[in-house]
Design a protein around this motif. Structure first.
Motif, PDB file in Angstrom:
ATOM      1  N   LEU A 164       0.854  -1.187   0.000  1.00 24.79           N
ATOM      2  CA  LEU A 164       0.000   0.000   0.000  1.00 24.79           C
ATOM      3  C   LEU A 164       0.892   1.239   0.000  1.00 24.79           C
ATOM      4  O   LEU A 164       1.736   1.398   0.892  1.00 24.79           O
ATOM      5  CB  LEU A 164      -0.905   0.005   1.239  1.00 24.79           C
ATOM      6  CG  LEU A 164      -1.847  -1.194   1.396  1.00 24.79           C
ATOM      7  CD1 LEU A 164      -2.548  -1.131   2.750  1.00 24.79           C
ATOM      8  CD2 LEU A 164      -2.864  -1.245   0.268  1.00 24.79           C
ATOM      9  N   ARG A 165       0.720   2.107  -0.997  1.00 28.41           N
ATOM     10  CA  ARG A 165       1.555   3.295  -1.105  1.00 28.41           C
ATOM     11  C   ARG A 165       1.149   4.334  -0.065  1.00 28.41           C
ATOM     12  O   ARG A 165      -0.009   4.735   0.017  1.00 28.41           O
ATOM     13  CB  ARG A 165       1.453   3.906  -2.496  1.00 28.41           C
ATOM     14  CG  ARG A 165       2.375   5.109  -2.729  1.00 28.41           C
ATOM     15  CD  ARG A 165       2.282   5.552  -4.179  1.00 28.41           C
ATOM     16  NE  ARG A 165       3.157   6.698  -4.453  1.00 28.41           N
ATOM     17  CZ  ARG A 165       2.782   7.963  -4.312  1.00 28.41           C
ATOM     18  NH1 ARG A 165       1.548   8.248  -3.890  1.00 28.41           N
ATOM     19  NH2 ARG A 165       3.618   8.947  -4.580  1.00 28.41           N
ATOM     20  N   LEU A 166       2.121   4.760   0.742  1.00 22.63           N
ATOM     21  CA  LEU A 166       1.860   5.740   1.794  1.00 22.63           C
ATOM     22  C   LEU A 166       2.048   7.174   1.313  1.00 22.63           C
ATOM     23  O   LEU A 166       1.341   8.073   1.743  1.00 22.63           O
ATOM     24  CB  LEU A 166       2.785   5.478   2.984  1.00 22.63           C
ATOM     25  CG  LEU A 166       2.608   4.137   3.689  1.00 22.63           C
ATOM     26  CD1 LEU A 166       3.640   3.979   4.794  1.00 22.63           C
ATOM     27  CD2 LEU A 166       1.207   4.005   4.256  1.00 22.63           C
ATOM     28  N   MET A 288      -2.739  -3.397   8.646  1.00 22.28           N
ATOM     29  CA  MET A 288      -2.953  -3.035   7.248  1.00 22.28           C
ATOM     30  C   MET A 288      -4.287  -2.330   7.056  1.00 22.28           C
ATOM     31  O   MET A 288      -4.413  -1.436   6.211  1.00 22.28           O
ATOM     32  CB  MET A 288      -2.857  -4.290   6.364  1.00 22.28           C
ATOM     33  CG  MET A 288      -1.482  -4.949   6.359  1.00 22.28           C
ATOM     34  SD  MET A 288      -0.149  -3.887   5.734  1.00 22.28           S
ATOM     35  CE  MET A 288      -0.452  -3.989   3.966  1.00 22.28           C
ATOM     36  N   ARG A 289      -5.299  -2.693   7.842  1.00 25.33           N
ATOM     37  CA  ARG A 289      -6.585  -2.005   7.740  1.00 25.33           C
ATOM     38  C   ARG A 289      -6.482  -0.573   8.247  1.00 25.33           C
ATOM     39  O   ARG A 289      -7.149   0.323   7.740  1.00 25.33           O
ATOM     40  CB  ARG A 289      -7.664  -2.771   8.497  1.00 25.33           C
ATOM     41  CG  ARG A 289      -8.180  -3.978   7.731  1.00 25.33           C
ATOM     42  CD  ARG A 289      -9.466  -4.551   8.288  1.00 25.33           C
ATOM     43  NE  ARG A 289      -9.249  -5.294   9.516  1.00 25.33           N
ATOM     44  CZ  ARG A 289      -9.723  -4.961  10.698  1.00 25.33           C
ATOM     45  NH1 ARG A 289     -10.413  -3.840  10.848  1.00 25.33           N
ATOM     46  NH2 ARG A 289      -9.506  -5.714  11.756  1.00 25.33           N
ATOM     47  N   LEU A 290      -5.646  -0.344   9.244  1.00 27.99           N
ATOM     48  CA  LEU A 290      -5.408   1.025   9.707  1.00 27.99           C
ATOM     49  C   LEU A 290      -4.752   1.861   8.605  1.00 27.99           C
ATOM     50  O   LEU A 290      -5.080   3.037   8.424  1.00 27.99           O
ATOM     51  CB  LEU A 290      -4.522   1.016  10.955  1.00 27.99           C
ATOM     52  CG  LEU A 290      -5.176   0.645  12.281  1.00 27.99           C
ATOM     53  CD1 LEU A 290      -4.132   0.583  13.386  1.00 27.99           C
ATOM     54  CD2 LEU A 290      -6.271   1.626  12.645  1.00 27.99           C
ATOM     55  N   VAL A 291      -3.813   1.247   7.876  1.00 23.02           N
ATOM     56  CA  VAL A 291      -3.174   1.942   6.759  1.00 23.02           C
ATOM     57  C   VAL A 291      -4.208   2.270   5.691  1.00 23.02           C
ATOM     58  O   VAL A 291      -4.267   3.396   5.179  1.00 23.02           O
ATOM     59  CB  VAL A 291      -2.036   1.088   6.156  1.00 23.02           C
ATOM     60  CG1 VAL A 291      -1.487   1.744   4.888  1.00 23.02           C
ATOM     61  CG2 VAL A 291      -0.914   0.899   7.175  1.00 23.02           C
ATOM     62  N   LEU A 295      -5.295   5.982   4.321  1.00 24.13           N
ATOM     63  CA  LEU A 295      -5.196   6.351   2.909  1.00 24.13           C
ATOM     64  C   LEU A 295      -6.542   6.810   2.362  1.00 24.13           C
ATOM     65  O   LEU A 295      -6.613   7.750   1.567  1.00 24.13           O
ATOM     66  CB  LEU A 295      -4.672   5.167   2.092  1.00 24.13           C
ATOM     67  CG  LEU A 295      -3.246   4.706   2.416  1.00 24.13           C
ATOM     68  CD1 LEU A 295      -2.880   3.499   1.568  1.00 24.13           C
ATOM     69  CD2 LEU A 295      -2.252   5.829   2.201  1.00 24.13           C
ATOM     70  N   LEU A 296      -7.620   6.145   2.780  1.00 22.81           N
ATOM     71  CA  LEU A 296      -8.951   6.536   2.342  1.00 22.81           C
ATOM     72  C   LEU A 296      -9.293   7.922   2.863  1.00 22.81           C
ATOM     73  O   LEU A 296      -9.855   8.757   2.141  1.00 22.81           O
ATOM     74  CB  LEU A 296      -9.973   5.512   2.829  1.00 22.81           C
ATOM     75  CG  LEU A 296     -11.424   5.720   2.378  1.00 22.81           C
ATOM     76  CD1 LEU A 296     -11.516   5.637   0.857  1.00 22.81           C
ATOM     77  CD2 LEU A 296     -12.330   4.677   3.029  1.00 22.81           C
ATOM     78  N   LEU A 297      -8.934   8.188   4.121  1.00 18.47           N
ATOM     79  CA  LEU A 297      -9.193   9.496   4.720  1.00 18.47           C
ATOM     80  C   LEU A 297      -8.391  10.576   4.004  1.00 18.47           C
ATOM     81  O   LEU A 297      -8.914  11.653   3.703  1.00 18.47           O
ATOM     82  CB  LEU A 297      -8.830   9.476   6.209  1.00 18.47           C
ATOM     83  CG  LEU A 297      -9.026  10.785   6.986  1.00 18.47           C
ATOM     84  CD1 LEU A 297     -10.498  11.192   6.978  1.00 18.47           C
ATOM     85  CD2 LEU A 297      -8.522  10.628   8.422  1.00 18.47           C
ATOM     86  N   ASP A 298      -7.116  10.292   3.707  1.00 22.53           N
ATOM     87  CA  ASP A 298      -6.270  11.268   3.015  1.00 22.53           C
ATOM     88  C   ASP A 298      -6.794  11.575   1.617  1.00 22.53           C
ATOM     89  O   ASP A 298      -6.757  12.718   1.163  1.00 22.53           O
ATOM     90  CB  ASP A 298      -4.833  10.754   2.920  1.00 22.53           C
ATOM     91  CG  ASP A 298      -4.124  10.758   4.270  1.00 22.53           C
ATOM     92  OD1 ASP A 298      -4.652  11.378   5.205  1.00 22.53           O
ATOM     93  OD2 ASP A 298      -3.059  10.128   4.382  1.00 22.53           O
ATOM     94  N   ASN A 302      -7.816  15.205   0.520  1.00 22.39           N
ATOM     95  CA  ASN A 302      -7.026  15.811  -0.548  1.00 22.39           C
ATOM     96  C   ASN A 302      -7.263  15.061  -1.855  1.00 22.39           C
ATOM     97  O   ASN A 302      -6.394  14.299  -2.304  1.00 22.39           O
ATOM     98  CB  ASN A 302      -5.533  15.780  -0.197  1.00 22.39           C
ATOM     99  CG  ASN A 302      -5.248  16.471   1.118  1.00 22.39           C
ATOM    100  OD1 ASN A 302      -5.430  17.680   1.233  1.00 22.39           O
ATOM    101  ND2 ASN A 302      -4.792  15.715   2.099  1.00 22.39           N
ATOM    102  N   PRO A 303      -8.431  15.219  -2.472  1.00 21.00           N
ATOM    103  CA  PRO A 303      -8.744  14.468  -3.687  1.00 21.00           C
ATOM    104  C   PRO A 303      -7.797  14.834  -4.834  1.00 21.00           C
ATOM    105  O   PRO A 303      -7.336  15.966  -4.942  1.00 21.00           O
ATOM    106  CB  PRO A 303     -10.168  14.894  -4.012  1.00 21.00           C
ATOM    107  CG  PRO A 303     -10.328  16.240  -3.350  1.00 21.00           C
ATOM    108  CD  PRO A 303      -9.501  16.170  -2.108  1.00 21.00           C
ATOM    109  N   VAL A 304      -7.512  13.858  -5.662  1.00 16.65           N
ATOM    110  CA  VAL A 304      -6.644  14.054  -6.814  1.00 16.65           C
ATOM    111  C   VAL A 304      -7.457  14.734  -7.926  1.00 16.65           C
ATOM    112  O   VAL A 304      -8.583  14.326  -8.212  1.00 16.65           O
ATOM    113  CB  VAL A 304      -6.074  12.718  -7.317  1.00 16.65           C
ATOM    114  CG1 VAL A 304      -5.227  12.937  -8.555  1.00 16.65           C
ATOM    115  CG2 VAL A 304      -5.259  12.055  -6.217  1.00 16.65           C
ATOM    116  N   ASP A 305      -6.880  15.777  -8.551  1.00 18.03           N
ATOM    117  CA  ASP A 305      -7.591  16.467  -9.635  1.00 18.03           C
ATOM    118  C   ASP A 305      -7.757  15.547 -10.854  1.00 18.03           C
ATOM    119  O   ASP A 305      -6.886  14.766 -11.160  1.00 18.03           O
ATOM    120  CB  ASP A 305      -6.808  17.708 -10.070  1.00 18.03           C
ATOM    121  CG  ASP A 305      -6.810  18.755  -8.960  1.00 18.03           C
ATOM    122  OD1 ASP A 305      -7.745  18.755  -8.154  1.00 18.03           O
ATOM    123  OD2 ASP A 305      -5.841  19.550  -8.921  1.00 18.03           O
TER     124      ASP A 305
END
Length: 305
Positions: A164-166, A288-291, A295-298, A302-305
Motif C-alpha cells: 500500500l503506497r503511503l 494493514m486495515r489502519l493503513v 489512505l482513504l481518509l487522506d 485531498n482528492p486528486v484532480d
C-alpha cells in the motif's frame, strides 16, 4: 482396503532447539532463550541430526555455522514458527481484542509512529516490536518471516507481497554549521559535483533516488563514506562532509542545516507491505486495515484532480 501412507513428522522439540541455535548461533544462548538446560538443547539437535543422518551445524574454533542443509531447514523453520506464533495470536484473540505480537520493520520511525499510536490505543494487548533498516534488508526479512509488516522505501515487483503506497518524500542535503553552504536554503544539483559527501548504505532508497538524478545530470560528488541513516547525521555534524536525508526523517538539530535541491528534487516513495498469505493473521490484518483507513481518509481530504 487401501491404507493411507504413514504420516511423516519431525519431533517439534528437536526442531525448535535447532531453530533457536540457528537464530542465535550459540547452544548456550539458545538454552537461555528457550528457558531449558544447554544439555537438553545439545541432545535435541544431535537427535535431529542422527534421525535424518545429516549435519546441520559446522562446529569449529571460529564459531558455529549452519551447513547448506541447515540453511535450507532454517528457512522452513522460520515459516513454521512464525505460523505457530500467529496461531497463538489467533487463539488468544476474542472479538476485537487482539493479543499476540507484531514485528514491524521500517525505513524510518517517522513513517510508522502515527499508525502505532492508533494501533496501540485500539489493540493494547498486542506486543509491538519495531526495527529499522534499509528497504533491501527489510524486504528480505519480510520474505523470511522475520517481520510481519514492513514500511519500505520502494515498491517491489513481487506477487507474494501486498503493498500500500503511503506517499512521496523529498530527498534533501544536510551540512554542519561550519560548512560553506550553512547559510543556504537551496542548492542546485550541479553544485554537488566534486563535493565531499556522505551517502547512505547500499539498499537505501534515499541513496538510489539521489543517484538516479546525479546520473541524469552527469554530476559526480566525492563520496567519502557510506553509512546508515543515524550515522550519516552524526558524521555530517562532525564536519566530515555533506549528507543526504529524506525531509520527513529530518529532526531539527542546531548542529545541522537542511538544504533543499532546486528544480525537480529527488523523491522516494514509502509503502506498507506484508505477505499476502499472512494478511488474514489478526495482528497483521489490523495494522494493514489502519493503513487503508488512513489512505482513504487522506484521499477524501485531498482528492486528486
Amino acid at each position: 482396503m487401501h491404507s493411507p501412507d504413514r504420516l511423516k513428522y519431525i519431533n517439534f522439540s528437536q526442531l525448535r532447539s535447532f531453530y533457536a541455535v540457528g537464530r542465535v548461533q550459540s547452544f548456550t544462548k539458545a538454552a537461555v532463550w528457550l528457558n531449558i538446560g544447554q544439555p537438553t538443547v545439545t541432545t535435541q539437535v544431535k537427535a535431529l541430526e542422527e534421525r535424518f543422518n545429516v549435519q546441520l551445524f559446522d562446529r569449529s574454533p571460529n564459531g558455529l555455522h549452519l551447513t547448506d542443509t541447515g540453511v535450507a531447514l532454517m528457512k522452513l523453520a522460520r515459516q513454521i514458527f512464525a505460523l505457530e506464533e500467529h496461531a497463538h495470536s489467533l487463539l488468544d484473540s476474542t472479538g476485537n481484542s487482539y493479543g499476540g505480537k507484531l514485528h514491524i520493520g521500517t525505513v524510518g520511525s517517522y513513517f510508522v509512529m502515527d499508525f502505532l499510536v492508533d494501533y496501540s490505543e485500539k489493540f493494547p494487548l498486542v506486543q509491538v516490536s519495531v526495527v529499522s533498516g534499509n528497504s533491501g534488508v527489510l524486504y528480505e526479512r519480510l520474505l523470511n518471516y522475520e517481520l510481519d509488516v514492513a514500511i519500505l522505501g520502494r515498491k517491489y515487483d513481487d506477487h507474494k507481497l501486498e503493498q500500500l503506497r503511503l506517499g512521496a518524500h523529498e530527498v534533501a542535503i544536510i551540512v554542519d554549521e561550519s560548512h560553506d553552504w550553512a547559510a543556504k536554503s537551496t542548492i542546485s544539483l550541479e553544485e554537488l559535483d566534486g563535493q565531499r559527501m556522505i551517502f547512505r548504505e547500499e539498499g537505501s532508497m534515499t541513496r538510489r533516488a539521489l543517484e538516479e538524478k546525479l546520473e541524469e545530470q552527469s554530476v559526480k560528488p566525492n563520496v567519502i563514506m557510506e553509512l546508515s541513516r543515524d550515522s550519516v547525521v552524526e558524521a555530517v555534524a562532525a564536519g566530515l562532509g555533506a549528507g543526504i536525508i529524506s525531509m520527513e526523517e529530518f529532526s531539527p538539530d542546531e548542529r545541522l542545516t537542511l538544504i533543499r535541491i532546486r528544480s525537480q528534487p529527488p523523491m522516494t516513495n514509502s509503502y506498507a507491505a506484508c505477505l499476502r498469505e499472512r494478511r488474514n493473521i489478526p495482528a497483521i490484518d489490523v495494522f494493514m486495515r489502519l493503513v487503508e483507513k488512513r489512505l482513504l481518509l487522506d484521499s477524501s481530504t485531498n482528492p486528486v484532480d
